[in-house]
Design a protein around this motif. Sequence first.
Motif, short mmCIF file in Angstrom:
data_model
loop_
_atom_site.label_atom_id
_atom_site.label_comp_id
_atom_site.label_asym_id
_atom_site.label_seq_id
_atom_site.Cartn_x
_atom_site.Cartn_y
_atom_site.Cartn_z
N GLN A 194 -43.49 31.41 10.02
CA GLN A 194 -42.11 31.21 10.43
C GLN A 194 -41.29 30.73 9.24
O GLN A 194 -41.65 29.75 8.58
N LYS A 195 -40.18 31.42 8.96
CA LYS A 195 -39.40 31.09 7.77
C LYS A 195 -38.35 30.04 8.04
O LYS A 195 -38.14 29.14 7.27
N ARG A 196 -37.64 30.14 9.17
CA ARG A 196 -36.65 29.11 9.48
C ARG A 196 -36.91 28.58 10.89
O ARG A 196 -37.34 29.32 11.77
N PHE A 197 -36.65 27.33 11.06
CA PHE A 197 -36.95 26.68 12.32
C PHE A 197 -35.66 26.40 13.08
O PHE A 197 -34.72 25.84 12.53
N ALA A 198 -35.62 26.78 14.33
CA ALA A 198 -34.43 26.57 15.15
C ALA A 198 -34.37 25.13 15.65
O ALA A 198 -33.31 24.56 15.77
N LYS A 199 -35.53 24.56 15.94
CA LYS A 199 -35.57 23.22 16.51
C LYS A 199 -35.92 22.22 15.41
O LYS A 199 -36.86 22.43 14.66
N VAL A 200 -35.15 21.14 15.33
CA VAL A 200 -35.44 20.12 14.32
C VAL A 200 -36.07 18.88 14.95
O VAL A 200 -36.66 18.07 14.25
N ASN A 201 -35.94 18.72 16.27
CA ASN A 201 -36.46 17.53 16.93
C ASN A 201 -37.64 17.90 17.83
O ASN A 201 -37.69 18.99 18.38
#
Length: 84
Positions: free
Chosen positions: A48-55
């Motif tokens: 996965q290159k970018r993550f939508a969820k940070v929490n």
Amino acid sequence: MAYCPRCNTYTEHSVSIYHQGKRRELAEGQRRYNRKLKGYGSSPKPKQKRFAKVNKKISLVLTCSKCGYKLHKSLGRMKRVELV
């Protein structure tokens, strides 16, 4: 005070944050994943290159003081949780 379904009444509960246990190497899903990783070639799933969820979702474990019954309550997403 929280409701305990085993005692069928409201009792005092101790609160702690839920943490995952250690992964089992001999679990069927883990063995399947290790078998997929074996041999030539790269990872079986794309990285996965970018993550939508940070929490992360926070889950609390409420333990009944009378009978020791454990309840899980979900708090939702938050960056940091402090138990005082």
